[in-house]
Write a protein that holds these residues in place. Structure first.
Motif, PDB file in Angstrom:
ATOM      1  N   ARG A 140      -2.330  11.564  10.403  1.00 21.03           N
ATOM      2  CA  ARG A 140      -3.602  12.269  10.257  1.00 21.03           C
ATOM      3  C   ARG A 140      -3.887  12.488   8.775  1.00 21.03           C
ATOM      4  NH1 ARG A 140      -3.234  16.588  15.209  1.00 21.03           N
ATOM      5  NH2 ARG A 140      -3.680  15.035  16.787  1.00 21.03           N
ATOM      6  N   PRO A 141      -5.158  12.686   8.409  1.00 20.46           N
ATOM      7  CA  PRO A 141      -5.470  12.880   6.987  1.00 20.46           C
ATOM      8  C   PRO A 141      -4.596  13.979   6.369  1.00 20.46           C
ATOM      9  CG  PRO A 141      -7.471  12.715   8.280  1.00 20.46           C
ATOM     10  CD  PRO A 141      -6.335  12.734   9.264  1.00 20.46           C
ATOM     11  N   ALA A 142      -3.952  13.631   5.268  1.00 18.14           N
ATOM     12  CA  ALA A 142      -3.092  14.584   4.567  1.00 18.14           C
ATOM     13  C   ALA A 142      -3.665  14.792   3.171  1.00 18.14           C
ATOM     14  CB  ALA A 142      -1.675  14.033   4.481  1.00 18.14           C
ATOM     15  N   LYS A 143      -3.492  16.006   2.652  1.00 15.74           N
ATOM     16  CA  LYS A 143      -4.056  16.314   1.332  1.00 15.74           C
ATOM     17  C   LYS A 143      -2.947  16.242   0.289  1.00 15.74           C
ATOM     18  CE  LYS A 143      -6.885  19.830  -0.832  1.00 15.74           C
ATOM     19  NZ  LYS A 143      -7.335  21.190  -0.742  1.00 15.74           N
ATOM     20  N   LEU A 144      -3.191  15.458  -0.750  1.00 18.26           N
ATOM     21  CA  LEU A 144      -2.212  15.388  -1.837  1.00 18.26           C
ATOM     22  C   LEU A 144      -2.876  15.873  -3.113  1.00 18.26           C
ATOM     23  CD1 LEU A 144       0.425  12.786  -2.612  1.00 18.26           C
ATOM     24  CD2 LEU A 144      -1.188  13.341  -4.416  1.00 18.26           C
ATOM     25  N   GLU A 145      -2.277  16.896  -3.733  1.00 21.90           N
ATOM     26  CA  GLU A 145      -2.789  17.399  -5.011  1.00 21.90           C
ATOM     27  C   GLU A 145      -1.729  17.157  -6.073  1.00 21.90           C
ATOM     28  OE1 GLU A 145      -4.813  21.503  -4.025  1.00 21.90           O
ATOM     29  OE2 GLU A 145      -3.576  20.774  -2.364  1.00 21.90           O
ATOM     30  N   ILE A 146      -2.165  16.519  -7.173  1.00 20.39           N
ATOM     31  CA  ILE A 146      -1.204  16.215  -8.235  1.00 20.39           C
ATOM     32  C   ILE A 146      -1.058  17.454  -9.122  1.00 20.39           C
ATOM     33  CG2 ILE A 146      -0.723  14.734 -10.239  1.00 20.39           C
ATOM     34  CD1 ILE A 146      -2.194  12.485  -8.765  1.00 20.39           C
ATOM     35  N   ILE A 147       0.158  17.951  -9.213  1.00 16.48           N
ATOM     36  CA  ILE A 147       0.413  19.156 -10.013  1.00 16.48           C
ATOM     37  C   ILE A 147       0.855  18.757 -11.427  1.00 16.48           C
ATOM     38  CG2 ILE A 147       1.928  21.194 -10.200  1.00 16.48           C
ATOM     39  CD1 ILE A 147       1.790  21.375  -7.150  1.00 16.48           C
ATOM     40  N   ASN A 150       9.086   8.555  -9.606  1.00 14.87           N
ATOM     41  CA  ASN A 150       8.121   7.841 -10.457  1.00 14.87           C
ATOM     42  C   ASN A 150       6.824   8.634 -10.597  1.00 14.87           C
ATOM     43  OD1 ASN A 150      10.003   5.711 -10.482  1.00 14.87           O
ATOM     44  ND2 ASN A 150       9.194   4.995  -8.517  1.00 14.87           N
ATOM     45  N   LYS A 151       6.047   8.219 -11.585  1.00 11.51           N
ATOM     46  CA  LYS A 151       4.796   8.916 -11.891  1.00 11.51           C
ATOM     47  C   LYS A 151       3.772   8.774 -10.759  1.00 11.51           C
ATOM     48  CE  LYS A 151       2.156   9.363 -16.035  1.00 11.51           C
ATOM     49  NZ  LYS A 151       1.735   8.874 -17.317  1.00 11.51           N
ATOM     50  N   LEU A 152       3.023   9.846 -10.533  1.00 10.47           N
ATOM     51  CA  LEU A 152       1.962   9.817  -9.511  1.00 10.47           C
ATOM     52  C   LEU A 152       0.669   9.279 -10.115  1.00 10.47           C
ATOM     53  CD1 LEU A 152       2.778  13.395  -8.298  1.00 10.47           C
ATOM     54  CD2 LEU A 152       2.601  11.481  -6.707  1.00 10.47           C
ATOM     55  N   THR A 153      -0.161   8.671  -9.258  1.00 19.29           N
ATOM     56  CA  THR A 153      -1.492   8.240  -9.705  1.00 19.29           C
ATOM     57  C   THR A 153      -2.525   8.686  -8.660  1.00 19.29           C
ATOM     58  OG1 THR A 153      -1.406   6.160  -8.496  1.00 19.29           O
ATOM     59  CG2 THR A 153      -0.540   6.134 -10.761  1.00 19.29           C
ATOM     60  N   ASP A 154      -3.800   8.587  -9.009  1.00 19.30           N
ATOM     61  CA  ASP A 154      -4.865   9.003  -8.091  1.00 19.30           C
ATOM     62  C   ASP A 154      -4.887   8.176  -6.807  1.00 19.30           C
ATOM     63  OD1 ASP A 154      -5.606  11.001  -9.736  1.00 19.30           O
ATOM     64  OD2 ASP A 154      -7.337   9.969 -10.607  1.00 19.30           O
ATOM     65  N   GLU A 155      -4.307   6.972  -6.869  1.00 16.67           N
ATOM     66  CA  GLU A 155      -4.230   6.100  -5.680  1.00 16.67           C
ATOM     67  C   GLU A 155      -3.586   6.812  -4.486  1.00 16.67           C
ATOM     68  OE1 GLU A 155      -2.403   1.936  -5.432  1.00 16.67           O
ATOM     69  OE2 GLU A 155      -2.334   2.530  -7.546  1.00 16.67           O
ATOM     70  N   TYR A 156      -2.586   7.653  -4.796  1.00 13.92           N
ATOM     71  CA  TYR A 156      -1.860   8.343  -3.726  1.00 13.92           C
ATOM     72  C   TYR A 156      -2.800   9.245  -2.922  1.00 13.92           C
ATOM     73  CZ  TYR A 156       2.704   7.302  -5.962  1.00 13.92           C
ATOM     74  OH  TYR A 156       3.812   6.704  -6.485  1.00 13.92           O
ATOM     75  N   ILE A 157      -3.730   9.886  -3.641  1.00 17.31           N
ATOM     76  CA  ILE A 157      -4.613  10.881  -2.995  1.00 17.31           C
ATOM     77  C   ILE A 157      -5.375  10.215  -1.846  1.00 17.31           C
ATOM     78  CG2 ILE A 157      -6.559  12.472  -3.365  1.00 17.31           C
ATOM     79  CD1 ILE A 157      -5.626  12.698  -6.314  1.00 17.31           C
ATOM     80  N   GLU A 191      -5.013  10.636   2.275  1.00 14.63           N
ATOM     81  CA  GLU A 191      -6.220  11.077   2.979  1.00 14.63           C
ATOM     82  C   GLU A 191      -6.571  10.091   4.115  1.00 14.63           C
ATOM     83  OE1 GLU A 191      -8.263  13.680   2.879  1.00 14.63           O
ATOM     84  OE2 GLU A 191      -9.760  12.732   4.187  1.00 14.63           O
ATOM     85  N   GLN A 192      -6.435   8.803   3.828  1.00 12.38           N
ATOM     86  CA  GLN A 192      -6.798   7.763   4.816  1.00 12.38           C
ATOM     87  C   GLN A 192      -5.825   7.712   5.994  1.00 12.38           C
ATOM     88  OE1 GLN A 192      -7.058   4.199   2.500  1.00 12.38           O
ATOM     89  NE2 GLN A 192      -9.289   4.306   2.395  1.00 12.38           N
ATOM     90  N   GLY A 193      -4.587   8.092   5.726  1.00  5.91           N
ATOM     91  CA  GLY A 193      -3.559   7.987   6.767  1.00  5.91           C
ATOM     92  C   GLY A 193      -2.803   6.683   6.625  1.00  5.91           C
ATOM     93  N   MET A 194      -1.569   6.661   7.112  1.00  2.00           N
ATOM     94  CA  MET A 194      -0.737   5.457   7.013  1.00  2.00           C
ATOM     95  C   MET A 194      -0.250   5.082   8.399  1.00  2.00           C
ATOM     96  SD  MET A 194       1.535   6.338   3.699  1.00  2.00           S
ATOM     97  CE  MET A 194       0.743   6.887   2.189  1.00  2.00           C
ATOM     98  N   THR A 211      -0.216  18.634   1.900  1.00  2.00           N
ATOM     99  CA  THR A 211      -0.511  19.434   3.096  1.00  2.00           C
ATOM    100  C   THR A 211      -0.613  18.504   4.294  1.00  2.00           C
ATOM    101  OG1 THR A 211      -1.772  20.920   1.680  1.00  2.00           O
ATOM    102  CG2 THR A 211      -2.063  21.185   4.059  1.00  2.00           C
ATOM    103  N   LEU A 212       0.247  18.761   5.293  1.00  3.85           N
ATOM    104  CA  LEU A 212       0.253  17.956   6.527  1.00  3.85           C
ATOM    105  C   LEU A 212      -0.187  18.824   7.696  1.00  3.85           C
ATOM    106  CD1 LEU A 212       3.790  16.233   6.480  1.00  3.85           C
ATOM    107  CD2 LEU A 212       1.657  15.323   5.557  1.00  3.85           C
ATOM    108  N   VAL A 213      -0.814  18.199   8.706  1.00  2.26           N
ATOM    109  CA  VAL A 213      -1.130  18.949   9.928  1.00  2.26           C
ATOM    110  C   VAL A 213      -0.329  18.408  11.116  1.00  2.26           C
ATOM    111  CG1 VAL A 213      -3.436  19.745   9.262  1.00  2.26           C
ATOM    112  CG2 VAL A 213      -3.159  17.495  10.344  1.00  2.26           C
ATOM    113  N   GLU A 214       0.744  17.721  10.813  1.00  2.00           N
ATOM    114  CA  GLU A 214       1.633  17.200  11.858  1.00  2.00           C
ATOM    115  C   GLU A 214       3.026  17.110  11.253  1.00  2.00           C
ATOM    116  OE1 GLU A 214       0.281  13.203  12.731  1.00  2.00           O
ATOM    117  OE2 GLU A 214      -0.004  12.830  10.602  1.00  2.00           O
ATOM    118  N   GLY A 215       3.990  16.701  12.037  1.00  2.00           N
ATOM    119  CA  GLY A 215       5.356  16.653  11.523  1.00  2.00           C
ATOM    120  C   GLY A 215       6.099  15.454  12.067  1.00  2.00           C
TER     121      GLY A 215
END
Ligand code: URA
Length: 246
Positions: free
Chosen positions: A172-179, A148-155, A159-162, A187-191
């Motif tokens: 941890r805060p993750a970076k989402l860039e819409i391409i 499905n389509k991405l929206t700015d809400e995802y960013i 960032e806030q964490g789930m 970008t994740l700093v954990e796995g």
């Protein structure tokens, strides 16, 4: 002689077949170097990657192996598997200049069966532990294609964490860039287990394709086709070590 870990005096006394007292004298004469430094403690713990030199004679100079592989989907990040090919099966089939260096390798972190991209292998467990340690916060980048389509809400949500109830942790805060509408770079700093799929799952947005493009400052070599691998260069090993803070 190869070893996982042992005391320096034990290693040298066995190597030359001499007493530990004799080893103590060698240290007193400043004849022993470990990893370039004059050894002062007979009880120093060394391992198979410690460089040990006595009076300019190299007793051990094991250089670790570091390999990058472009993992295709349908291949498991495991040593053996009944149903699927493993990343090790791919290594066997691939040209690597020194096949003896493939022995003793393990996988650094994992990718899901249906995830493609950069995976690392090494025989240096100290290095892989540091690279995967949550404390080191080494960034991993993924290209994700969504149904499905991405929206700015995802960013903001990334960032806030789930909160993941099963592990009782907040990501941890993750970076989402819409391409594009259906493609993002994450970008994740954990796995965490299936982390990206679970994070998009919160939006009921299934992941169609997941590809890891980099770990720290190491990018997947664009010349590697799916299933191909190569040794890391010294510069690449040094650079990725900087992502871990040394
Ligand atoms: N997140 C996932 O869901 N799968 C992977 O393989 C890596 C990150």
């Amino acid at each position: 002689m190869s070893l996982s870990q042992c005391r320096l005096d034990r290693f040298i006394s066995q190597y030359f077949n001499i007493s530990r007292r004799a080893v103590r004298l060698m240290l007193a004469k400043k004849s022993v170097r470990v990893d370039g430094l004059i050894a002062t403690e007979i009880g120093q713990i060394i391992d198979k990657f410690s460089e040990i030199i006595v009076d300019n004679e190299i007793l051990q100079a094991n250089i670790p192996s570091y390999i990058m592989l472009n993992k295709p989907t349908g291949v498991v990040s495991a040593t053996i598997d009944d149903k699927h090919k493993t990343v090790f099966d791919l290594l066997d089939a691939v040209y690597l200049p020194d096949t003896s260096k493939i022995e003793g390798l393990h996988i650094v972190g994992r990718l899901d069966l249906n995830t493609s991209g950069l995976i690392l292998l090494t025989d240096n467990s100290r290095w892989s532990q540091r690279l995967t340690s949550p404390d080191k916060k080494v960034a991993k980048q993924y290209i994700v294609t969504l149904e499905n389509k991405l929206t700015d809400e995802y960013i903001k949500a990334f960032e806030q964490g789930m909160y993941f109830e099963f592990e009782d942790i907040t990501t941890r805060p993750a970076k989402l860039e819409i391409i594009s509408d259906h493609v993002a770079q994450v970008t994740l700093v954990e796995g965490r287990y299936h982390q990206i799929k679970r994070m998009f799952g919160r939006f009921r947005n299934p992941v169609i394709k997941l590809h890891r493009s980099s770990i720290g400052n190491l990018h997947l070599d664009e010349n590697l086709k799916l299933g191909e691998s190569r040794f890391l260069t010294t510069d690449e090993v040094n650079n990725i070590s900087k992502s871990m803070g040394n």
